[in-house]
Design a protein around this motif. Structure first.
Motif: not given
Length: 139
Positions: A60-70, A74-83
């Motif tokens: 319905i509103v795919p652009m509303a997923l922008k903060p979820v995606y962001k 960020m969680f993926g970057l953190f997990m990859g870098t520090y864990i």
């Protein structure tokens, strides 16, 4: 962070739609079907609710997923870098290099020739001079 926020790609409507549908499907597949099946648990409803919300937003509103995606990226970057990277390095070192070193030490091998020799004038190891033709055509 090793992977900075600038490395998170920006998506268009199609990208956010695909993100919502794929992420929802993975949540359902993993937490709603696979894990309960493997452990003999009851099938929970919360993964289906998450899938429903993500799929509805994606369609319905795919652009509303922008903060979820962001935040997910960020969680993926953190997990990859520090864990994950330190964990993988820990496993490689203590699973491969340390046992190899202990076996070498057990058999009295010294791969780096670190034994002290009082009669040695120098510890320098003279290397062989490569032929000049190797520099003309290195490959």
């Amino acid at each position: 962070m090793a992977g900075d926020l600038k490395s998170i790609p920006t998506l268009d409507k199609k990208g956010y739609r695909e993100f919502g549908l794929v992420t929802g499907a993975i949540v359902v597949g993993l937490f709603g079907l696979a894990i309960p099946f493997l452990f003999g648990w009851n099938y929970p409803t919360w993964p289906w609710i998450i899938f429903g919300v993500l799929a509805a937003m994606a369609l319905i509103v795919p652009m509303a997923l922008k903060p979820v995606y962001k935040y997910w990226m960020m969680f993926g970057l953190f997990m990859g870098t520090y864990i994950m990277t330190p964990l993988i390095m820990f496993i490689v070192f203590f699973g491969m290099f340390m046992p190899f070193g202990l076996v070498m030490r057990l058999f009295g091998k010294d791969g780096m020739n670190r034994k002290l020799d009082a009669e040695a004038k120098t510890y320098r190891v003279v290397s062989d001079q490569p032929p000049a033709k190797n520099l003309e055509k290195p490959y």
